[in-house]
Scaffold this motif. Structure first.
Motif, short mmCIF file in Angstrom:
data_model
loop_
_atom_site.label_atom_id
_atom_site.label_comp_id
_atom_site.label_asym_id
_atom_site.label_seq_id
_atom_site.Cartn_x
_atom_site.Cartn_y
_atom_site.Cartn_z
N GLY A 71 12.47 5.65 0.20
CA GLY A 71 13.72 6.57 0.69
C GLY A 71 14.35 5.22 1.22
O GLY A 71 14.03 4.23 1.65
N THR A 90 2.39 2.16 -2.55
CA THR A 90 2.50 2.25 -4.16
C THR A 90 2.31 3.83 -4.25
O THR A 90 1.42 4.38 -3.72
CB THR A 90 1.23 1.48 -4.82
OG1 THR A 90 1.11 0.23 -4.45
CG2 THR A 90 1.42 1.76 -6.28
N ARG A 91 3.03 4.30 -5.29
CA ARG A 91 3.10 5.40 -5.59
C ARG A 91 3.90 6.47 -4.74
O ARG A 91 3.83 7.43 -4.89
CB ARG A 91 1.49 6.17 -5.84
CG ARG A 91 1.03 5.67 -7.24
CD ARG A 91 -0.40 5.78 -7.33
NE ARG A 91 -0.99 7.00 -6.96
CZ ARG A 91 -2.25 7.15 -6.71
NH1 ARG A 91 -3.08 6.00 -6.51
NH2 ARG A 91 -2.81 8.17 -6.42
N MET A 92 4.45 6.06 -3.61
CA MET A 92 5.11 6.68 -2.69
C MET A 92 6.63 6.33 -3.11
O MET A 92 6.95 4.93 -3.17
CB MET A 92 5.03 6.38 -1.08
CG MET A 92 3.65 6.87 -0.75
SD MET A 92 3.59 6.59 1.05
CE MET A 92 1.80 7.01 1.35
N ARG A 93 7.52 7.32 -3.33
CA ARG A 93 8.96 6.85 -3.29
C ARG A 93 9.31 6.40 -2.36
O ARG A 93 9.28 6.76 -1.14
CB ARG A 93 9.61 8.05 -3.80
CG ARG A 93 10.73 7.95 -4.60
CD ARG A 93 11.89 9.24 -4.52
NE ARG A 93 12.29 9.49 -3.25
CZ ARG A 93 13.23 10.17 -2.76
NH1 ARG A 93 14.02 10.86 -3.92
NH2 ARG A 93 13.42 10.51 -1.67
N GLN A 128 13.23 4.32 4.85
CA GLN A 128 11.93 3.57 4.94
C GLN A 128 12.31 1.99 4.26
O GLN A 128 11.80 1.17 4.78
CB GLN A 128 10.88 4.05 3.54
CG GLN A 128 10.12 5.13 4.38
CD GLN A 128 9.38 4.72 5.51
OE1 GLN A 128 9.06 3.73 5.67
NE2 GLN A 128 9.42 5.62 6.51
N ILE A 180 -6.65 1.37 -1.11
CA ILE A 180 -5.77 2.57 -1.27
C ILE A 180 -6.23 3.29 -2.55
O ILE A 180 -6.18 4.58 -2.65
CB ILE A 180 -4.19 2.04 -1.43
CG1 ILE A 180 -3.67 1.43 -0.01
CG2 ILE A 180 -3.26 3.46 -1.63
CD1 ILE A 180 -3.72 2.29 1.07
N ASP A 226 0.79 -1.22 -0.14
CA ASP A 226 0.19 -0.01 -0.11
C ASP A 226 0.89 1.13 0.07
O ASP A 226 0.30 2.31 0.23
CB ASP A 226 -1.05 0.12 1.24
CG ASP A 226 -0.33 -0.17 2.59
OD1 ASP A 226 0.89 0.13 2.51
OD2 ASP A 226 -1.23 -0.47 3.38
#
Lengths: 279, 102
Positions: free
Chosen positions: A165, A160-163, A168, A245, A158
């Motif tokens: 780093g 997804t679409r978050m870069r 993380q 999401i 979930d």
């Protein structure tokens, strides 16, 4: 994290392990409990889905053991243990009977709960639950590596679409390393592979809503459940396995309508009629 | 209950410092040292916070300001892209608007 009696969030002590929970609209008469999926956490519901349901219900979210902000645990990831956990949580919160919804592996937990404790589950909603016998969820465990994780996070979780780093990635890597190599999760999930065929899914007594993504690779599992669970209806929404999401508003709306049921709808129509007559 | 009722409206600078404290508590001091937290910092892109960390941050905001602000309600009006692009400054402005409308 603070103790159980705080306003909106709490950590509930269960067998000396702390369980992170979030509650909305505590005063409401009826309660909805939402179960997240494996390798995820309660944030899947926190931002967009729970607030909508909390317009009419008391809503409880919790992080499974070793997930989100709950304490780690070396064993007990099979559906029997997971439903023990849920039963203990309901007991601690003095919830006799609730509306129950689960996403992905959480959907399997919800079904198991409905079968084990029929009197404690009023209605059942299952979102994108995979058939564990043909699920890709299980195969990922065997091919896990850090490189694989990057790809997996980018495509399937979930986030997804978050870069992703470095911090993380390391954090996620630590969670997977712990779960895969220091807990019984692999074996426990593997042992549930016959859940769809071995369990008496046709004995689920509750009215059941199945929500699946139109382009989800779990859709065949949804259809299988629809043909097996007696009082079930299947709703398809645009999207894939990441439905909550991708389509939080629609998912929340479907859940709310289902849990409110036709009685509430009729009451609402009545109210509107009365208002119209008064004008 | 860990809700603390703030009597005096906080200045923009005070809110910024408070939010920085919350972020430090959530992600840990050792990581914050490497970050240059500014008003323009976005939660996911610049601060690399994931969704459960934003939950934790939200709870801190809620328990500090109590019923004066409907932080979860405000967040729930956003879609995923808006959440991803959320900046510290957006939250400061939201809290300021709640304080002035009291």
């Amino acid at each position: 994290m603070t103790s159980l009696n705080t306003l909106n969030h709490a950590s509930h002590q269960s067998k000396n392990k702390s369980v992170h929970i979030q509650e909305y609209n505590k005063g409401a008469k009826e309660t909805i409990v939402l179960i997240h999926g494996m390798f995820s956490n309660l944030s899947v519901y926190y931002f967009n889905i729970a607030p909508v349901l909390a317009q009419s219900f008391h809503v409880v979210l919790y992080d499974m053991k070793s997930h989100g902000m709950s304490d780690r645990c070396e064993y007990g990831y099979d559906l029997l243990s997971m439903t023990d956990d849920l039963r203990d949580l309901m007991d601690a919160l003095r919830l006799k009977s609730v509306y129950l919804a689960g996403y992905s592996y959480g959907g399997l937990i919800a079904m198991k709960m409905a079968m084990r404790y029929p009197s404690r589950v009023k209605k059942l909603a299952v979102i994108e639950a995979p058939d564990p016998s043909d699920s890709e969820t299980l195969s990922i465990i065997d091919i896990y590596s850090k490189e694989f994780l990057v790809d997996y996070i980018n495509n399937y979780t979930d986030t997804t679409r978050m870069r992703v780093g470095k911090r993380q990635l390391d954090k996620n890597h630590r969670m997977y390393e712990y779960l895969f190599y220091q807990t019984s999760i692999k074996e426990d999930m593997h042992n549930e592979r016959f859940f769809f065929s071995a369990e008496a899914l046709d004995s689920i007594p509750q009215e059941t809503l199945l929500i699946y993504g139109k382009s989800s690779n779990c859709l065949p599992s949804g259809r299988k459940l629809y043909h097996t669970v007696p009082r079930s209806k299947l709703i398809l929404i645009e999207g894939d396995h990441n439905l909550p999401i991708q389509q939080p508003a629609e998912t929340a709306g479907k859940l709310k309508d289902f849990f409110e049921g036709w009685q509430v709808k009729i009451k609402q129509i009545n109210n509107r009629l009365w208002q119209a007559l008064r004008l | 209950m860990d809700a603390i009722t703030t009597q005096q409206p906080l200045s923009s600078e005070q809110i910024f410092n408070l939010l920085k404290t919350f972020i430090t508590e959530v992600i840990g001091e050792e990581f914050v040292e490497d970050l240059d937290i500014s008003r323009e910092s976005s939660f996911t892109r610049d601060l690399e916070m994931d969704s459960i960390e934003i939950v934790s941050f939200s709870e801190k905001v809620k328990s500090h300001f109590g019923e004066h602000i409907d932080f979860t309600g405000w967040l729930s009006g956003m879609d995923l892209d808006q959440l991803i692009n959320l900046k510290l400054d957006d939250i400061i402005k939201y809290i300021e608007s709640c304080q002035s409308s009291k």
